[in-house]
Each structure stands twice: as C-alpha cells, then as structure tokens.
Design a protein around this motif. Structure first.
Motif, PDB file in Angstrom:
ATOM      1  N   GLY A  75       0.831  -1.213   0.000  1.00 15.99           N
ATOM      2  CA  GLY A  75       0.000   0.000   0.000  1.00 15.99           C
ATOM      3  C   GLY A  75       0.857   1.250   0.000  1.00 15.99           C
ATOM      4  O   GLY A  75       0.571   2.212  -0.740  1.00 15.99           O
ATOM      5  N   ALA A  76       1.905   1.239   0.806  1.00 16.02           N
ATOM      6  CA  ALA A  76       2.809   2.400   0.854  1.00 16.02           C
ATOM      7  C   ALA A  76       3.515   2.580  -0.485  1.00 16.02           C
ATOM      8  O   ALA A  76       3.657   3.720  -0.966  1.00 16.02           O
ATOM      9  CB  ALA A  76       3.826   2.217   1.973  1.00 16.02           C
ATOM     10  N   ALA A  77       3.936   1.492  -1.095  1.00 19.51           N
ATOM     11  CA  ALA A  77       4.613   1.567  -2.393  1.00 19.51           C
ATOM     12  C   ALA A  77       3.658   2.115  -3.459  1.00 19.51           C
ATOM     13  O   ALA A  77       4.054   2.941  -4.295  1.00 19.51           O
ATOM     14  CB  ALA A  77       5.144   0.196  -2.799  1.00 19.51           C
ATOM     15  N   ILE A  78       2.420   1.692  -3.433  1.00 20.00           N
ATOM     16  CA  ILE A  78       1.433   2.184  -4.397  1.00 20.00           C
ATOM     17  C   ILE A  78       1.230   3.685  -4.222  1.00 20.00           C
ATOM     18  O   ILE A  78       1.170   4.443  -5.199  1.00 20.00           O
ATOM     19  CB  ILE A  78       0.100   1.413  -4.252  1.00 20.00           C
ATOM     20  CG1 ILE A  78       0.272  -0.026  -4.750  1.00 20.00           C
ATOM     21  CG2 ILE A  78      -1.041   2.120  -4.974  1.00 20.00           C
ATOM     22  CD1 ILE A  78      -0.913  -0.943  -4.452  1.00 20.00           C
ATOM     23  N   GLU A  80       3.381   5.805  -3.028  1.00 23.92           N
ATOM     24  CA  GLU A  80       4.591   6.491  -3.502  1.00 23.92           C
ATOM     25  C   GLU A  80       4.591   6.590  -5.022  1.00 23.92           C
ATOM     26  O   GLU A  80       4.956   7.631  -5.587  1.00 23.92           O
ATOM     27  CB  GLU A  80       5.841   5.767  -3.020  1.00 23.92           C
ATOM     28  CG  GLU A  80       6.113   5.936  -1.543  1.00 23.92           C
ATOM     29  CD  GLU A  80       7.357   5.183  -1.090  1.00 23.92           C
ATOM     30  OE1 GLU A  80       8.234   4.899  -1.931  1.00 23.92           O
ATOM     31  OE2 GLU A  80       7.440   4.876   0.108  1.00 23.92           O
ATOM     32  N   VAL A  81       4.177   5.508  -5.696  1.00 21.23           N
ATOM     33  CA  VAL A  81       4.133   5.518  -7.163  1.00 21.23           C
ATOM     34  C   VAL A  81       3.093   6.539  -7.632  1.00 21.23           C
ATOM     35  O   VAL A  81       3.344   7.323  -8.556  1.00 21.23           O
ATOM     36  CB  VAL A  81       3.829   4.111  -7.723  1.00 21.23           C
ATOM     37  CG1 VAL A  81       3.503   4.148  -9.198  1.00 21.23           C
ATOM     38  CG2 VAL A  81       4.998   3.178  -7.460  1.00 21.23           C
ATOM     39  N   ALA A  84       4.460   9.959  -7.179  1.00 17.01           N
ATOM     40  CA  ALA A  84       5.487  10.246  -8.185  1.00 17.01           C
ATOM     41  C   ALA A  84       4.832  10.525  -9.549  1.00 17.01           C
ATOM     42  O   ALA A  84       5.255  11.435 -10.274  1.00 17.01           O
ATOM     43  CB  ALA A  84       6.462   9.064  -8.298  1.00 17.01           C
ATOM     44  N   LEU A  85       3.805   9.762  -9.888  1.00 14.36           N
ATOM     45  CA  LEU A  85       3.112   9.980 -11.159  1.00 14.36           C
ATOM     46  C   LEU A  85       2.408  11.341 -11.164  1.00 14.36           C
ATOM     47  O   LEU A  85       2.396  12.049 -12.196  1.00 14.36           O
ATOM     48  CB  LEU A  85       2.112   8.855 -11.431  1.00 14.36           C
ATOM     49  CG  LEU A  85       2.712   7.507 -11.775  1.00 14.36           C
ATOM     50  CD1 LEU A  85       1.606   6.450 -11.871  1.00 14.36           C
ATOM     51  CD2 LEU A  85       3.502   7.558 -13.072  1.00 14.36           C
ATOM     52  N   ASN A  86       1.818  11.711 -10.010  1.00 12.82           N
ATOM     53  CA  ASN A  86       1.162  13.027  -9.945  1.00 12.82           C
ATOM     54  C   ASN A  86       2.160  14.156 -10.068  1.00 12.82           C
ATOM     55  O   ASN A  86       1.879  15.197 -10.668  1.00 12.82           O
ATOM     56  CB  ASN A  86       0.375  13.153  -8.628  1.00 12.82           C
ATOM     57  CG  ASN A  86      -0.891  12.345  -8.639  1.00 12.82           C
ATOM     58  OD1 ASN A  86      -1.421  12.021  -9.707  1.00 12.82           O
ATOM     59  ND2 ASN A  86      -1.396  12.016  -7.463  1.00 12.82           N
TER      60      ASN A  86
END
Length: 91
Positions: A75-78, A80-81, A84-86
């Motif tokens: 969940g934390a990795a999602i 962060e991704v 980063a995409l935003n």
C-alpha cells in the motif's frame, strides 16, 4: 438331600448363565488389554493432534502478521508511485 440337590442345580444353572453372559460381554467388549491399548493410543493421538493444531495456529498467526506487513508495504509503495506519477503529471 433333594433340597440340597435342587439348590446345587439352581446354582449350577445360575453359574452357567453368568458364564454365558460374561463370555458375551467379553466378545462385545473385546480383550480388556487390547481395549486399554487402543484407548492409550487414542489419547496419545489426541495429544499429538492437539500439539500439531497449536503449532499450525501459531504458524497461521505468523503468516497473517507477515501478510499484513506485506500489504502495508505494498500500500505504501502504491501511494509512492501515485505521488510520483502526480508530480510527473503536474510538471
């Protein structure tokens, strides 16, 4: 003497019925030694199965804790991704 003979005959008959009843009981119950050993084996099996169940439940708790940690990390990795995409999309 006839009374004694009659009593002896009744006693003999009663003993014969008792022997028959005991034989029938032993046939249904089986050899007491065998029954005792089977009972001991069942008690030992129950104890072993209880130990295995306890170990399995402990392992299940460990696996659940690891699954919860992995889910949190994922969940934390999602997040962060997504963040980063935003950031990339805003630039």
């Amino acid at each position: 003497m006839d009374k004694v003979n009659a009593a002896a005959d009744r006693l003999d008959s009663a003993l014969s019925r008792l022997e028959g009843a005991l034989e029938s009981l032993f046939e249904r119950a089986g050899d007491p030694g065998v029954v005792r050993r089977e009972l001991e084996a069942m008690v030992a099996d129950r104890a072993r199965l209880a130990d295995e169940l306890d170990a399995s439940l402990a392992r299940e708790r460990q696996l659940q804790a690891l699954a919860d940690e992995a889910s949190e990390a994922l969940g934390a990795a999602i997040e962060e991704v997504r963040a980063a995409l935003n950031r990339e999309g805003s630039s």
